[in-house]
Design a protein around this motif. Structure first.
Motif, PDB file in Angstrom:
ATOM      1  N   SER A 287      72.246  58.648  32.789  1.00 29.02           N
ATOM      2  CA  SER A 287      71.223  59.925  32.965  1.00 29.02           C
ATOM      3  C   SER A 287      71.294  60.723  31.944  1.00 29.02           C
ATOM      4  CB  SER A 287      71.815  60.643  34.225  1.00 29.02           C
ATOM      5  OG  SER A 287      73.253  61.070  34.148  1.00 29.02           O
ATOM      6  N   GLY A 288      70.299  61.736  31.619  1.00 32.90           N
ATOM      7  CA  GLY A 288      70.340  62.664  30.433  1.00 32.90           C
ATOM      8  C   GLY A 288      69.149  63.311  30.350  1.00 32.90           C
TER       9      GLY A 288
ATOM     10  N   PRO B 159      68.341  50.689  35.693  1.00 31.78           N
ATOM     11  CA  PRO B 159      67.050  51.067  36.490  1.00 31.78           C
ATOM     12  C   PRO B 159      67.080  52.487  36.750  1.00 31.78           C
ATOM     13  CG  PRO B 159      68.138  49.143  37.663  1.00 31.78           C
ATOM     14  CD  PRO B 159      69.261  49.623  36.502  1.00 31.78           C
ATOM     15  N   VAL B 160      66.176  53.412  36.256  1.00 34.18           N
ATOM     16  CA  VAL B 160      66.131  54.676  36.430  1.00 34.18           C
ATOM     17  C   VAL B 160      64.767  55.345  36.904  1.00 34.18           C
ATOM     18  CG1 VAL B 160      67.459  54.777  34.186  1.00 34.18           C
ATOM     19  CG2 VAL B 160      65.066  54.847  34.028  1.00 34.18           C
ATOM     20  N   VAL B 161      64.744  56.522  37.237  1.00 34.74           N
ATOM     21  CA  VAL B 161      63.731  57.444  37.516  1.00 34.74           C
ATOM     22  C   VAL B 161      63.511  58.181  36.208  1.00 34.74           C
ATOM     23  CG1 VAL B 161      62.822  59.337  38.743  1.00 34.74           C
ATOM     24  CG2 VAL B 161      64.127  57.592  40.109  1.00 34.74           C
ATOM     25  N   ILE B 162      62.523  58.209  35.473  1.00 39.22           N
ATOM     26  CA  ILE B 162      62.164  58.742  34.212  1.00 39.22           C
ATOM     27  C   ILE B 162      61.097  59.781  34.537  1.00 39.22           C
ATOM     28  CG2 ILE B 162      60.713  57.024  33.448  1.00 39.22           C
ATOM     29  CD1 ILE B 162      61.665  57.592  30.660  1.00 39.22           C
ATOM     30  N   LYS B 163      61.292  61.213  34.063  1.00 35.44           N
ATOM     31  CA  LYS B 163      60.312  62.167  34.067  1.00 35.44           C
ATOM     32  C   LYS B 163      59.912  62.700  32.669  1.00 35.44           C
ATOM     33  CE  LYS B 163      60.919  65.165  37.453  1.00 35.44           C
ATOM     34  NZ  LYS B 163      61.564  66.379  38.148  1.00 35.44           N
ATOM     35  N   ILE B 164      58.804  62.452  32.464  1.00 33.04           N
ATOM     36  CA  ILE B 164      58.201  63.217  31.193  1.00 33.04           C
ATOM     37  C   ILE B 164      57.668  64.555  31.490  1.00 33.04           C
ATOM     38  CG2 ILE B 164      56.681  62.940  29.161  1.00 33.04           C
ATOM     39  CD1 ILE B 164      56.882  59.815  29.669  1.00 33.04           C
ATOM     40  N   SER B 165      58.462  65.434  30.892  1.00 34.84           N
ATOM     41  CA  SER B 165      58.035  67.114  31.257  1.00 34.84           C
ATOM     42  C   SER B 165      56.978  67.557  30.177  1.00 34.84           C
ATOM     43  CB  SER B 165      59.136  67.765  31.280  1.00 34.84           C
ATOM     44  OG  SER B 165      60.039  67.734  30.197  1.00 34.84           O
TER      45      SER B 165
ATOM     46  N   TYR C 273      66.122  61.558  32.737  1.00 34.37           N
ATOM     47  CA  TYR C 273      66.014  60.404  33.442  1.00 34.37           C
ATOM     48  C   TYR C 273      67.527  60.399  34.153  1.00 34.37           C
ATOM     49  CZ  TYR C 273      68.805  59.138  29.283  1.00 34.37           C
ATOM     50  OH  TYR C 273      69.881  59.304  28.204  1.00 34.37           O
ATOM     51  N   HIS C 274      67.395  59.592  35.386  1.00 31.96           N
ATOM     52  CA  HIS C 274      68.729  59.333  36.162  1.00 31.96           C
ATOM     53  C   HIS C 274      68.628  58.021  36.697  1.00 31.96           C
ATOM     54  CE1 HIS C 274      66.292  61.104  39.459  1.00 31.96           C
ATOM     55  NE2 HIS C 274      66.866  59.943  40.053  1.00 31.96           N
ATOM     56  N   GLN C 275      69.783  57.339  36.949  1.00 31.41           N
ATOM     57  CA  GLN C 275      69.991  56.012  37.562  1.00 31.41           C
ATOM     58  C   GLN C 275      69.244  55.936  38.849  1.00 31.41           C
ATOM     59  OE1 GLN C 275      73.606  54.468  37.559  1.00 31.41           O
ATOM     60  NE2 GLN C 275      73.178  52.232  37.919  1.00 31.41           N
TER      61      GLN C 275
END
Length: 322
Positions: A191-192, A212-218, A298-300
Protein backbone atom coordinates in the motif's frame (compact mmCIF):
# COMPACT_ATOMS: atom_id res chain seq x y z
CA UNK A 1 0.27 -10.93 9.85
CA UNK A 2 1.86 -7.47 9.45
CA UNK A 3 2.00 -6.24 5.88
CA UNK A 4 5.81 -6.00 5.81
CA UNK A 5 6.13 -9.63 6.87
CA UNK A 6 3.54 -10.66 4.30
CA UNK A 7 5.59 -8.97 1.61
CA UNK A 8 8.79 -10.65 2.80
CA UNK A 9 7.18 -14.07 2.65
CA UNK A 10 5.62 -13.33 -0.72
CA UNK A 11 8.96 -12.32 -2.23
CA UNK A 12 10.80 -15.27 -0.69
CA UNK A 13 8.41 -17.58 -2.55
CA UNK A 14 9.09 -15.71 -5.78
CA UNK A 15 12.84 -15.87 -5.26
CA UNK A 16 12.75 -19.65 -4.90
CA UNK A 17 12.11 -19.72 -8.66
CA UNK A 18 14.20 -16.66 -9.54
CA UNK A 19 15.99 -16.86 -12.85
CA UNK A 20 19.76 -16.54 -13.19
CA UNK A 21 19.36 -15.57 -16.81
CA UNK A 22 16.95 -16.22 -19.61
CA UNK A 23 16.57 -20.00 -19.20
CA UNK A 24 18.30 -21.24 -16.05
CA UNK A 25 16.93 -20.95 -12.53
CA UNK A 26 18.37 -20.20 -9.14
CA UNK A 27 18.13 -22.81 -6.43
CA UNK A 28 17.69 -22.39 -2.68
CA UNK A 29 19.20 -25.20 -0.67
CA UNK A 30 18.81 -23.94 2.89
CA UNK A 31 17.77 -20.40 3.75
CA UNK A 32 18.69 -20.16 7.42
CA UNK A 33 15.98 -18.89 9.74
CA UNK A 34 18.20 -17.24 12.33
CA UNK A 35 18.14 -13.92 10.49
CA UNK A 36 15.14 -12.72 8.43
CA UNK A 37 15.40 -11.01 5.06
CA UNK A 38 16.28 -7.38 5.69
CA UNK A 39 13.39 -5.83 3.81
CA UNK A 40 11.80 -2.76 5.42
CA UNK A 41 13.99 -3.09 8.51
CA UNK A 42 13.24 0.34 9.94
CA UNK A 43 14.13 -0.70 13.50
CA UNK A 44 17.61 -1.67 12.35
CA UNK A 45 18.03 1.60 10.47
CA UNK A 46 17.14 3.57 13.60
CA UNK A 47 19.57 1.54 15.72
CA UNK A 48 22.55 2.35 13.52
CA UNK A 49 24.19 5.54 14.71
CA UNK A 50 25.30 8.23 12.29
CA UNK A 51 28.31 7.10 10.30
CA UNK A 52 28.07 3.49 11.44
CA UNK A 53 28.27 0.90 8.66
CA UNK A 54 26.04 -2.13 8.82
CA UNK A 55 27.84 -5.39 8.00
CA UNK A 56 26.70 -8.95 7.53
CA UNK A 57 27.25 -12.06 5.44
CA UNK A 58 25.22 -12.83 2.32
CA UNK A 59 23.30 -16.00 1.65
CA UNK A 60 23.26 -17.70 -1.74
CA UNK A 61 19.75 -16.27 -2.24
CA UNK A 62 19.30 -12.97 -0.43
CA UNK A 63 17.51 -9.64 -0.47
CA UNK A 64 18.58 -6.28 0.94
CA UNK A 65 16.92 -2.92 1.40
CA UNK A 66 19.55 -1.35 3.65
CA UNK A 67 22.92 0.26 3.03
CA UNK A 68 26.04 -1.45 4.31
CA UNK A 69 28.92 -3.78 3.58
CA UNK A 70 28.14 -7.38 2.70
CA UNK A 71 30.38 -10.40 2.25
CA UNK A 72 29.81 -13.74 0.62
CA UNK A 73 32.20 -16.64 1.30
CA UNK A 74 31.48 -19.99 -0.31
CA UNK A 75 31.40 -22.91 2.14
CA UNK A 76 30.76 -25.28 -0.76
CA UNK A 77 30.42 -24.87 -4.54
CA UNK A 78 27.60 -22.37 -5.13
CA UNK A 79 26.44 -22.45 -8.75
CA UNK A 80 23.17 -20.47 -8.83
CA UNK A 81 23.17 -17.52 -6.43
CA UNK A 82 21.67 -14.02 -6.47
CA UNK A 83 21.12 -11.02 -4.22
CA UNK A 84 18.24 -8.64 -4.90
CA UNK A 85 18.52 -4.99 -3.86
CA UNK A 86 15.55 -2.66 -3.41
CA UNK A 87 15.30 0.96 -2.27
CA UNK A 88 12.59 3.54 -1.79
CA UNK A 89 10.93 4.73 -5.02
CA UNK A 90 13.08 7.89 -5.09
CA UNK A 91 16.38 6.05 -4.55
CA UNK A 92 19.05 4.65 -6.86
CA UNK A 93 21.40 1.89 -5.75
CA UNK A 94 25.19 1.98 -5.99
CA UNK A 95 27.20 -1.24 -5.64
CA UNK A 96 30.95 -0.98 -5.02
CA UNK A 97 33.35 -3.93 -5.13
CA UNK A 98 35.65 -3.86 -2.07
CA UNK A 99 37.23 -7.28 -2.50
CA UNK A 100 36.76 -10.07 -5.05
CA UNK A 101 38.43 -13.48 -4.96
CA UNK A 102 36.87 -15.69 -7.62
CA UNK A 103 38.26 -17.92 -10.37
CA UNK A 104 37.02 -16.38 -13.62
CA UNK A 105 39.09 -18.82 -15.70
CA UNK A 106 37.59 -21.74 -13.79
CA UNK A 107 34.00 -20.84 -14.57
CA UNK A 108 33.18 -18.46 -11.69
CA UNK A 109 31.33 -15.24 -12.44
CA UNK A 110 30.02 -12.16 -10.64
CA UNK A 111 27.58 -9.94 -12.51
CA UNK A 112 25.49 -6.90 -11.64
CA UNK A 113 22.19 -6.47 -13.45
CA UNK A 114 20.54 -3.07 -13.71
CA UNK A 115 17.07 -4.13 -12.58
CA UNK A 116 15.64 -7.50 -11.58
CA UNK A 117 15.34 -10.82 -13.40
CA UNK A 118 12.77 -13.32 -12.13
CA UNK A 119 11.88 -16.50 -14.01
CA UNK A 120 13.48 -15.10 -17.15
CA UNK A 121 11.47 -11.84 -17.06
CA UNK A 122 13.10 -8.45 -16.58
CA UNK A 123 12.10 -5.31 -14.73
CA UNK A 124 12.22 -2.72 -16.15
CA UNK A 125 11.27 -4.30 -19.45
CA UNK A 126 13.44 -3.78 -22.50
CA UNK A 127 10.86 -1.25 -23.75
CA UNK A 128 11.12 0.87 -20.60
CA UNK A 129 14.84 0.83 -19.77
CA UNK A 130 17.17 3.53 -21.19
CA UNK A 131 19.86 0.96 -22.03
CA UNK A 132 19.76 -2.10 -24.30
CA UNK A 133 19.71 -5.38 -22.39
CA UNK A 134 23.35 -6.20 -23.20
CA UNK A 135 24.50 -2.98 -21.52
CA UNK A 136 22.51 -3.64 -18.34
CA UNK A 137 24.99 -6.35 -17.28
CA UNK A 138 28.31 -5.49 -15.63
CA UNK A 139 30.46 -8.63 -15.65
CA UNK A 140 33.40 -8.57 -13.24
CA UNK A 141 35.14 -11.31 -15.21
CA UNK A 142 34.77 -9.72 -18.62
CA UNK A 143 38.25 -8.78 -19.81
CA UNK A 144 39.02 -5.08 -19.88
CA UNK A 145 35.59 -4.00 -18.62
CA UNK A 146 35.88 -4.35 -14.87
CA UNK A 147 33.75 -1.73 -13.12
CA UNK A 148 34.43 -1.17 -9.45
CA UNK A 149 31.29 0.91 -8.97
CA UNK A 150 27.89 0.35 -10.60
CA UNK A 151 24.79 2.53 -10.16
CA UNK A 152 21.28 1.36 -10.99
CA UNK A 153 18.82 3.29 -13.15
CA UNK A 154 15.91 2.67 -10.75
CA UNK A 155 15.20 1.51 -7.18
CA UNK A 156 16.08 -2.15 -7.85
CA UNK A 157 19.23 -3.98 -8.88
CA UNK A 158 20.71 -7.42 -8.41
CA UNK A 159 23.91 -9.42 -8.51
CA UNK A 160 24.14 -13.05 -9.56
CA UNK A 161 27.20 -15.19 -9.14
CA UNK A 162 28.77 -18.63 -9.33
CA UNK A 163 31.68 -19.72 -7.13
CA UNK A 164 33.15 -23.23 -7.32
CA UNK A 165 35.97 -23.12 -4.78
CA UNK A 166 35.11 -23.12 -1.03
CA UNK A 167 36.70 -20.13 0.67
CA UNK A 168 36.43 -17.85 -2.34
CA UNK A 169 34.02 -14.93 -2.38
CA UNK A 170 33.63 -11.17 -2.45
CA UNK A 171 32.74 -8.10 -0.42
CA UNK A 172 30.54 -5.26 -1.67
CA UNK A 173 29.33 -1.95 -0.28
CA UNK A 174 25.77 -0.83 -1.04
CA UNK A 175 24.74 2.83 -0.95
CA UNK A 176 21.57 4.74 -1.86
CA UNK A 177 21.41 7.93 -3.93
CA UNK A 178 18.53 10.32 -4.51
CA UNK A 179 16.62 10.12 -7.77
CA UNK A 180 14.81 13.41 -8.41
CA UNK A 181 12.47 11.96 -11.04
CA UNK A 182 11.84 8.29 -10.24
CA UNK A 183 10.76 6.40 -13.31
CA UNK A 184 10.67 2.61 -13.02
CA UNK A 185 9.81 1.45 -9.50
CA UNK A 186 8.98 -1.76 -7.67
CA UNK A 187 7.01 -0.97 -4.52
CA UNK A 188 8.39 -2.25 -1.22
CA UNK A 189 4.94 -2.29 0.34
CA UNK A 190 1.43 -3.46 -0.66
CA UNK A 191 0.00 0.00 0.00
CA UNK A 192 1.12 3.57 -0.57
CA UNK A 193 0.77 6.78 -2.52
CA UNK A 194 3.02 8.01 -5.32
CA UNK A 195 3.30 10.81 -7.87
CA UNK A 196 5.12 10.03 -11.10
CA UNK A 197 6.42 12.99 -13.12
CA UNK A 198 8.04 12.77 -16.56
CA UNK A 199 9.39 16.23 -17.45
CA UNK A 200 9.81 16.58 -21.22
CA UNK A 201 11.44 13.16 -21.56
CA UNK A 202 10.75 10.59 -24.25
CA UNK A 203 10.56 7.53 -22.05
CA UNK A 204 8.19 4.98 -20.52
CA UNK A 205 7.92 4.55 -16.75
CA UNK A 206 6.37 1.64 -14.85
CA UNK A 207 5.33 1.38 -11.20
CA UNK A 208 5.04 -2.27 -10.18
CA UNK A 209 3.09 -3.59 -7.18
CA UNK A 210 3.59 -7.32 -6.58
CA UNK A 211 0.13 -7.78 -5.08
CA UNK A 212 -3.55 -7.84 -6.03
CA UNK A 213 -4.58 -4.26 -5.26
CA UNK A 214 -7.18 -1.55 -5.35
CA UNK A 215 -5.59 1.34 -7.25
CA UNK A 216 -7.08 4.83 -7.27
CA UNK A 217 -5.84 7.55 -9.64
CA UNK A 218 -6.64 10.95 -8.19
CA UNK A 219 -4.85 13.28 -10.61
CA UNK A 220 -3.67 12.88 -14.19
CA UNK A 221 -2.04 15.57 -16.32
CA UNK A 222 -1.12 14.67 -19.89
CA UNK A 223 0.09 17.14 -22.51
CA UNK A 224 0.67 19.94 -20.00
CA UNK A 225 2.61 22.68 -21.77
CA UNK A 226 3.09 26.30 -20.66
CA UNK A 227 0.09 26.10 -18.33
CA UNK A 228 -2.27 24.87 -21.08
CA UNK A 229 -3.94 21.50 -21.60
CA UNK A 230 -3.61 20.32 -25.18
CA UNK A 231 -6.73 18.91 -26.80
CA UNK A 232 -6.76 15.13 -27.05
CA UNK A 233 -8.56 12.85 -29.51
CA UNK A 234 -12.04 11.79 -28.46
CA UNK A 235 -11.81 8.08 -29.26
CA UNK A 236 -9.47 5.82 -27.31
CA UNK A 237 -5.71 6.18 -26.88
CA UNK A 238 -4.63 4.84 -30.26
CA UNK A 239 -2.06 7.13 -31.81
CA UNK A 240 -1.76 9.29 -28.67
CA UNK A 241 1.85 9.91 -27.68
CA UNK A 242 1.15 10.44 -23.97
CA UNK A 243 -1.05 8.11 -21.94
CA UNK A 244 -1.25 5.90 -18.86
CA UNK A 245 -2.10 2.22 -18.92
CA UNK A 246 -2.91 -0.27 -16.19
CA UNK A 247 -1.46 -3.76 -16.63
CA UNK A 248 -1.92 -7.02 -14.77
CA UNK A 249 -0.25 -10.42 -14.82
CA UNK A 250 1.66 -13.11 -12.98
CA UNK A 251 5.17 -12.20 -14.18
CA UNK A 252 7.55 -9.30 -13.74
CA UNK A 253 7.95 -7.84 -17.25
CA UNK A 254 5.32 -5.15 -17.99
CA UNK A 255 5.66 -5.73 -21.74
CA UNK A 256 4.36 -9.29 -21.24
CA UNK A 257 1.41 -8.31 -19.05
CA UNK A 258 -2.26 -8.02 -19.92
CA UNK A 259 -3.56 -4.47 -20.66
CA UNK A 260 -6.52 -3.68 -18.40
CA UNK A 261 -7.23 0.02 -19.01
CA UNK A 262 -5.91 3.06 -20.89
CA UNK A 263 -6.15 6.68 -19.79
CA UNK A 264 -5.30 9.37 -22.32
CA UNK A 265 -7.23 12.40 -21.02
CA UNK A 266 -6.22 14.72 -18.19
CA UNK A 267 -8.59 14.80 -15.24
CA UNK A 268 -8.85 15.82 -11.60
CA UNK A 269 -11.00 13.52 -9.53
CA UNK A 270 -10.94 9.82 -8.86
CA UNK A 271 -10.71 6.73 -11.04
CA UNK A 272 -10.54 3.41 -9.20
CA UNK A 273 -10.04 -0.19 -10.23
CA UNK A 274 -9.68 -3.46 -8.36
CA UNK A 275 -7.06 -5.69 -9.96
CA UNK A 276 -6.75 -9.25 -8.70
CA UNK A 277 -3.48 -10.08 -10.47
CA UNK A 278 -0.27 -11.18 -8.76
CA UNK A 279 1.44 -8.11 -10.21
CA UNK A 280 -0.19 -4.76 -11.00
CA UNK A 281 1.63 -2.12 -13.05
CA UNK A 282 0.79 1.51 -13.74
CA UNK A 283 2.76 2.50 -16.84
CA UNK A 284 3.11 6.00 -18.27
CA UNK A 285 4.11 6.43 -21.92
CA UNK A 286 5.56 9.87 -22.67
CA UNK A 287 6.41 11.43 -26.03
CA UNK A 288 8.84 13.91 -24.45
CA UNK A 289 6.89 16.92 -25.72
CA UNK A 290 5.13 17.69 -22.45
CA UNK A 291 5.27 17.47 -18.67
CA UNK A 292 3.19 14.45 -17.67
CA UNK A 293 2.14 13.66 -14.11
CA UNK A 294 -0.01 11.06 -12.41
CA UNK A 295 -0.85 10.70 -8.72
CA UNK A 296 -2.25 7.44 -7.40
CA UNK A 297 -2.68 5.44 -4.24
CA UNK A 298 -3.07 1.72 -3.74
CA UNK A 299 -3.74 -0.92 -1.12
CA UNK A 300 -3.79 -4.68 -1.14
CA UNK A 301 -7.06 -6.44 -1.87
CA UNK A 302 -8.15 -8.30 1.24
CA UNK A 303 -9.53 -11.82 1.18
CA UNK A 304 -13.15 -10.69 1.30
CA UNK A 305 -12.63 -8.32 -1.64
CA UNK A 306 -11.11 -11.06 -3.78
CA UNK A 307 -13.88 -13.50 -2.91
CA UNK A 308 -16.68 -10.98 -3.49
CA UNK A 309 -15.69 -10.00 -7.02
CA UNK A 310 -17.20 -6.74 -8.17
CA UNK A 311 -17.92 -5.63 -11.69
CA UNK A 312 -14.73 -3.59 -11.91
CA UNK A 313 -12.42 -6.53 -11.23
CA UNK A 314 -10.87 -8.20 -14.27
CA UNK A 315 -12.15 -11.64 -13.30
CA UNK A 316 -11.58 -13.59 -16.47
CA UNK A 317 -7.85 -12.80 -16.55
CA UNK A 318 -6.73 -12.29 -12.96
CA UNK A 319 -9.06 -14.87 -11.39
CA UNK A 320 -8.90 -17.92 -13.64
CA UNK A 321 -11.68 -20.46 -13.14
CA UNK A 322 -11.01 -23.29 -10.70
Amino acid sequence: MPSALQFQCHLVLIFLAASKGETRYLEVRDASEDEPFLLLSEDLKRELSAGQIYRRSLRCIDMLSIEGQFTFTAEQPQLHCATFFIGEPEELITIDYNFVNIDCQGGDFLKVFDGWILKGEKFPSSLDHPLPTSQRYADFCESGKIQRSIRSSQNVAMIFFRIHQPGNGFTITVQKNTNLFPCNVISQTPSGRFTMVIPHQHRNCSFSIIYPVVIKISDLILGHLNGLFLKKPTAGCAGVGDFVELLGGTGLDPSKMFPLADLCHSFHGSAQMKIGCDNTVLRMVSSGKHINRVTFEYHQLDLQETENRKENIIEEFCFPSI
